[in-house]
Design an enzyme around this catalytic site. Structure first.
Site, PDB file in Angstrom:
ATOM      1  N   HIS A   1      -6.699   9.355  -0.677  1.00 46.04           N
ATOM      2  CA  HIS A   1      -7.453   9.383   0.549  1.00 46.04           C
ATOM      3  C   HIS A   1      -6.633   9.910   1.592  1.00 46.04           C
ATOM      4  O   HIS A   1      -6.884   9.639   2.698  1.00 46.04           O
ATOM      5  CB  HIS A   1      -7.808   7.863   0.712  1.00 46.04           C
ATOM      6  CG  HIS A   1      -6.726   6.951   0.847  1.00 46.04           C
ATOM      7  ND1 HIS A   1      -6.271   6.036  -0.197  1.00 46.04           N
ATOM      8  CD2 HIS A   1      -5.868   6.713   1.854  1.00 46.04           C
ATOM      9  CE1 HIS A   1      -5.465   5.255   0.246  1.00 46.04           C
ATOM     10  NE2 HIS A   1      -5.171   5.777   1.667  1.00 46.04           N
TER      11      HIS A   1
ATOM     12  N   HIS B   1       0.870  -1.160   0.101  1.00 45.58           N
ATOM     13  CA  HIS B   1       0.002   0.052   0.113  1.00 45.58           C
ATOM     14  C   HIS B   1       0.975   1.316   0.001  1.00 45.58           C
ATOM     15  O   HIS B   1       1.743   1.351   0.943  1.00 45.58           O
ATOM     16  CB  HIS B   1      -0.943  -0.002   1.114  1.00 45.58           C
ATOM     17  CG  HIS B   1      -1.721   1.009   1.185  1.00 45.58           C
ATOM     18  ND1 HIS B   1      -2.990   1.157   0.455  1.00 45.58           N
ATOM     19  CD2 HIS B   1      -2.075   2.228   2.162  1.00 45.58           C
ATOM     20  CE1 HIS B   1      -3.833   2.168   0.655  1.00 45.58           C
ATOM     21  NE2 HIS B   1      -3.006   2.866   1.711  1.00 45.58           N
TER      22      HIS B   1
ATOM     23  N   ASP C   1      -7.803   1.128   1.887  1.00 45.95           N
ATOM     24  CA  ASP C   1      -7.627   2.089   2.977  1.00 45.95           C
ATOM     25  C   ASP C   1      -8.606   3.193   2.827  1.00 45.95           C
ATOM     26  O   ASP C   1      -8.292   4.276   3.689  1.00 45.95           O
ATOM     27  CB  ASP C   1      -6.185   2.417   3.165  1.00 45.95           C
ATOM     28  CG  ASP C   1      -5.770   3.265   4.129  1.00 45.95           C
ATOM     29  OD1 ASP C   1      -6.260   3.028   5.213  1.00 45.95           O
ATOM     30  OD2 ASP C   1      -4.865   4.274   4.218  1.00 45.95           O
TER      31      ASP C   1
ATOM     32  N   ASP D   1       0.717   4.997  -0.073  1.00 47.80           N
ATOM     33  CA  ASP D   1      -0.147   6.341   0.069  1.00 47.80           C
ATOM     34  C   ASP D   1       0.518   7.440  -0.725  1.00 47.80           C
ATOM     35  O   ASP D   1       1.896   7.864  -0.898  1.00 47.80           O
ATOM     36  CB  ASP D   1      -0.129   6.978   1.548  1.00 47.80           C
ATOM     37  CG  ASP D   1      -1.049   5.972   2.455  1.00 47.80           C
ATOM     38  OD1 ASP D   1      -2.210   5.618   1.886  1.00 47.80           O
ATOM     39  OD2 ASP D   1      -0.627   5.635   3.640  1.00 47.80           O
TER      40      ASP D   1
HETATM   41 ZN   LIG Z   1      -3.442   4.807   2.783  1.00 47.94          ZN
END
Ligand SMILES: [Zn+2]
Length: 1004
Positions: A578, A262, A374, A264
């Site tokens: 997000h 993951h 997420d 970000d």
């Molecule tokens: Zn995230």
């Protein structure tokens, strides 16, 4: 037999920690290290390699916050290591618990080709297996000294979150920089013991399997010579082979492991750092794929793939090769893993358009699973959008973070506002960073709520948030759990392989209707207001730019700016990531976002101006009003332009006897008292009061707001226990504009100015706040005399209802929720809309009045917060908001007013009235996009939906010579199973189900 279980378990822990793990590298020699600190932002690789480094020793400090340091490590493989496996072990000063949240590196060969990334769980670089001895080793490390923002004591305010405030204090101390012999047998023994020890801990203490494992572990430990682990590791492994070979029970839970990192796209690091994070992770993952034939890795967010292609072509070519082999899998089909609460209808659709198109263009791959592990809750408009994009599955695990209620399913059908159902999976492993720990695997199996009817779940496996990805240790553990008694089975699979199996085994899964509300992170609807306003404004401007550019292209030969719009859309979509749009990133990210949105607005306005000028005729004569809204306004058709109608006279301001003012336009009479509060909003047509008796509206309320954790993300329910009503005014007087009343208040270190006007039956409130508070929450309240047990909040392509009461814990938990352009509450035949140009957070509550036993429904919009983590200066300064109260509004009025407030008229010099390119004859049908087809064919694409939750029959008419029409998906591809409507005289008849979304493509 005596119970010695704890004794053996403690022995295993100590021997592993102190003897076996250290023996993985039984011999090492130090490397020579030199370093060059790039002065400022990251430099191109060639520049880093060419720089002149100066010597640095292990133990020395390095790395100002956000700096880049180029390490050069050199050494010679000792001659007597011939035949051994040798690795460089490069520890930049890592804390092993924080992969992705601290310093990181990317290793290059002297020729500039990337080797692999360095993080605390991945510190090795293979030198040779076997080596000949005597090899010269020279490696370069591009090291990023990203500071730790989220530390062991989390959520403490820090200035490290912006290069401009972070200072220059070195953040790290160089640790081990060695060449070392890698003993693979010992390493395998470590994995054996970890898997068995972790599995053992999860098994029932009265079960035979636990004791069989314990005895096998004990025998293995007995075989180890603690003074010569390397010589005895093989014998120890032999003792474990038997228990590792016994197969899983037939009913064992089946886990599809998907290699994952993951990443970000921005969060506790700026966007530019994510570009490098992606390069580090993908370097490691392509290397791991080459070593491990069964391993499969999936990466979402087309934006990150695009970054890799642009910035690290060498890694990109490795990825392209692995994609072709089907083992490096594009997933998600979105431009980024966006928020799904706040993006508007079209933006949510374009996330899929641009994400899917990238994967199709680059690889010819169209994935059908949506990958949002997420994201902070899922709006009920999303299922229809997923389907319209040609996808059919959704994965998230975030709802497991809900504070109060446990979601009842892990695999289910999720039904959206229009009735579309999407097969959805929540991995019961409850993390998107599975590391193949025995406790995680056992938790997934135990936690899975669909046992008995389904058997499969997915585990996203690899270090994430800040990247890192899967490690060789995780792959080795998974191999042992492929078919192991007592454990769930683990198989590397693609997301699509998982979903196909899960769907096949579970033909009638349970259904969840409506939004997937996350009972956490509710304040992300409010934090970092400038980012949110930038998003809203960009969405509106993109609509205008496409509409007017398409109109001007068809009518006036205007050059449709395909490439510019494509680029701007991708920028806006990126910022819906997000942690950006939700306001949960560091100050750096939001400071840059504000600048980016300003540039986006400037460029879109330039496109709009150019298109409108090419349509408007003679600028020397007359003035035109362009109406980009989907409904006619003041005599100007939707999507057209007309000469300026006579301005309607502003409501007169009358002085009120007992203090204050009255605004009355013949439709609405608003009474503002001497405190600047709205004590009456009387609908003169319906002869009905909107404001609850004795409870003034336009009331600013301020709460203390210090959540238990996650400051920018969370507001905790106890914030409501304490409230201050801002009722004291510095000034209540007629405003500068005719027909307006100006109210000024001071509170704390802040000041608010409001200008109230009444026009066309609406109360328009413009609020300017100079905000200098700390850990406070500012709300604007409208107590209404309306009895309703639910209210509507606009979402993508429609609206969703929520309760005004708190009967159950599920309703009580939704104490802060998302709206797009409006919230609406009504009794049969009469309602009130509250429309906003830029706020998303709101709450709705109900009380019963003592004075008349009536029900007050209070709508409150969330204006500002002041959290101090991760940005210690969140939202300080000047902000502007516009809200419009529309008494007497039916749901259709709420929809229309929402568009009007967000798409103001534009006045342009000219005399050529512009007929709309597309007209719809039913106001319930809202056109969300008019544009030219992305493929450059010149076809006109029109997207519309039923907006009120009912049925609609409408004629869609073209203002150009249409030669054909097709129903398409969001990617503008004709739908195979759709019957094209009959095109007659340039128009088609359509009938729509509640909230149904349709895309038509007209050829010319
Ligand atoms: Zn995230």
């Amino acid at each position: 037999m005596h119970d010695d279980r704890q004794l053996v378990e403690a022995r295993l822990k100590r021997v592993l920690d102190e003897r076996i793990r250290p023996a993985v590298y039984p011999a090492s020699v130090p490397l020579d290290v030199a370093v060059w600190h790039a002065p400022g932002e990251p430099v191109p690789v060639a520049e880093g390699l060419a720089a002149s480094p100066t010597p640095i020793r292990v133990g020395d400090e390095w790395g100002a916050p956000w700096g880049t340091s180029w390490f050069t490590v050199t050494g010679t493989v000792p001659a007597d290591w011939a035949g051994r496996t040798v690795e460089a072990v490069l520890d930049l000063g890592f804390d092993e618990n924080m992969p992705g949240f601290q310093c990181e590196g990317l290793v290059y060969r002297p020729d500039g080709s990337p080797v692999k990334g360095l993080n605390p769980r991945n510190q090795w670089v293979r030198v040779g297996a076997p080596v000949e001895g005597g090899e010269e080793v020279r490696l370069h490390v591009e090291a990023a000294s990203n500071p730790v923002i989220l530390d062991y004591h989390p959520f403490l305010p820090t200035k490290l979150g912006d290069r401009e405030t972070a200072g220059s204090k070195p953040q790290y101390r160089l640790a081990r920089m060695d060449l070392a012999i890698f003993d693979e047998t010992v390493w395998q023994l470590v994995i054996d013991l970890e898997v068995l020890g972790e599995l053992m801990a999860e098994l029932p203490a009265d079960g035979a399997r636990r004791w069989e494992l314990l005895r096998a572990v004990e025998r293995a430990l007995d075989r180890i010579d603690l003074q010569d682990v390397n010589a005895t590791a093989a014998a120890a492994r032999a003792e474990l082979a038997g228990v590792l070979a016994t197969p899983a029970a037939p009913s064992a839970h089946r886990i599809s492991a998907v290699g994952h990192a993951h990443i970000d796209s921005a969060w506790l690091w700026p966007l530019r750092e994510t570009v490098r994070k992606v390069a580090r992770t993908t370097s490691n993952m392509t290397a791991l794929l080459e070593e491990e034939p069964e391993f499969v890795f999936a990466m979402s967010q087309a934006q990150q793939w695009a970054w890799l292609k642009e910035h690290r072509p060498e890694v990109w070519s490795r990825v392209v090769k692995a994609v072709a082999e089907g083992r490096f899998v594009p997933t998600g089909g979105m431009w980024v893993e966006s928020d799904t609460n706040m993006p508007g209808s079209e933006a949510m659709a374009r996330q899929f358009v641009h994400g899917k198109r990238f994967f199709l263009d680059e690889f010819g791959v169209e994935n059908q699973e949506v990958w949002l592990p997420d994201t902070f809750g899922f709006a009920a408009g999303l299922p229809q959008i997923i389907k319209a994009a040609g996808s059919k599955w959704l994965l998230t695990q975030k709802i497991s973070w809900s504070q109060v209620n446990t979601f009842p399913h892990h695999t289910f059908l999720w039904e959206g506002i229009d009735g579309t159902r999407i097969f959805t999976h929540f991995p019961p492993v409850d993390t998107y960073n599975c590391s193949m720990k025995g406790s995680e695997i056992a938790h997934a199996a135990r936690n899975f709520r669909d046992k008995g009817v389904a058997r499969h779940s997915l585990a996203p496996t690899g270090w994430g948030d800040g990247g890192g990805g899967t490690t060789r240790e995780m792959v080795a553990k998974a191999a042992r759990m492929r078919d192991l008694e007592g454990s769930a089975t683990v198989t590397w699979e693609t997301p699509a392989q998982f979903f196909a199996k899960a769907e096949a085994e579970y033909p009638a899964p349970p259904v969840w209707v409506g939004e997937l509300y996350l009972e956490l992170h509710r304040a992300t609807l409010t934090s970092q207001v400038r980012t949110k306003q930038g998003n809203r404004r960009s969405e509106s401007l993109l609509r205008e730019a496409e509409l007017w550019a398409a109109t001007a292209s068809v009518r006036a030969g205007f050059d449709y700016p395909h490439e510019r719009l494509d680029r701007i859309w991708k920028t806006v979509l990126l910022h819906q990531f997000h942690d950006i749009l939700p306001g949960s990133s560091i100050a750096w990210v939001h400071r840059e976002a504000e600048k980016t949105y300003a540039a986006v607005a400037a460029e879109l306005n330039e496109i709009i101006d150019g298109a409108q000028q090419s349509l408007a005729g003679d600028p020397a004569s007359g003035e035109l009003v362009f109406n980009a809204a989907p409904h006619a306004r003041n005599g100007v058709p939707a999507g057209g332009a007309a000469t300026v109608p006579a301005p309607s006279p502003a409501a007169a301001v009358r002085t009120r006897g007992e203090g204050g003012y009255v605004l009355d336009d013949g439709l609405l009479r608003v009474v503002i008292d001497g405190r600047g509060l709205v004590v009456s909003a009387y609908d003169l047509r319906a002869e009905r009061e909107a404001v609850a008796p004795g409870q003034p509206a336009n009331l600013l309320q301020i709460h203390p707001d210090f959540p238990n954790m996650w400051d920018a993300w969370d507001v905790d329910q106890f914030y409501r226990n304490t409230v201050t009503d801002l009722v004291d005014a510095d000034e209540v007087a007629p405003g500068e504009a005719p027909g307006s009343v100006r109210v000024v208040r001071s509170f704390g270190a802040s000041r608010v100015t409001q200008v109230l006007t009444v026009e066309a039956g609406r109360l328009d409130i413009r609020t300017e706040v100079d905000w200098h508070e700390t850990e406070k929450f500012l709300k604007l309240a409208f107590p209404l005399d309306v009895h309703a047990d639910r209210y509507a909040a606009e979402s993508q392509y429609g609206h969703a209802f929520r309760a005004t009461h708190t009967n159950t814990s599920w309703e009580a938990a939704k104490f802060e929720a998302c709206n797009h352009k409006f919230v609406h509450v009504e009794e049969p035949g009469w309602g009130v809309a509250l429309v906003t140009d830029s706020t998303y957070g709101h709450d709705v509550t109900r009380t019963v009045r003592a004075c008349d036993s009536g029900t007050t429904t209070t709508l409150r919009v969330s204006l500002l917060r002041a959290p101090r983590f991760p940005d210690p200066e969140t939202d300080q300064g000047l902000h502007r908001f516009r809200h419009v109260l529309v008494p007497g509004a039916a749901i259709g009025d709420a929809v229309r007013e929402g568009w009007f407030v967000n798409l103001p008229e534009r006045r342009v010099p000219g005399d050529a009235e512009v007929a709309p390119l597309v007209t719809v004859d039913d106001d319930a049908v809202v056109v969300t996009a008019v544009k030219l087809a992305d493929d450059g064919s010149g076809d006109v694409v029109v997207r519309f939906h039923e907006s009120r939750g009912g049925r609609a029959r409408a004629r869609v008419s073209t203002g150009f010579a249409a030669t054909g029409v097709a129903v398409t998906d969001l990617l503008e591809r004709p739908l195979a199973d759709a019957v094209a409507p009959e095109l007659a005289d340039g128009s088609v008849a359509v009938s729509l189900r509640p909230f149904e979304l349709v895309t038509l493509r007209f050829s010319r």
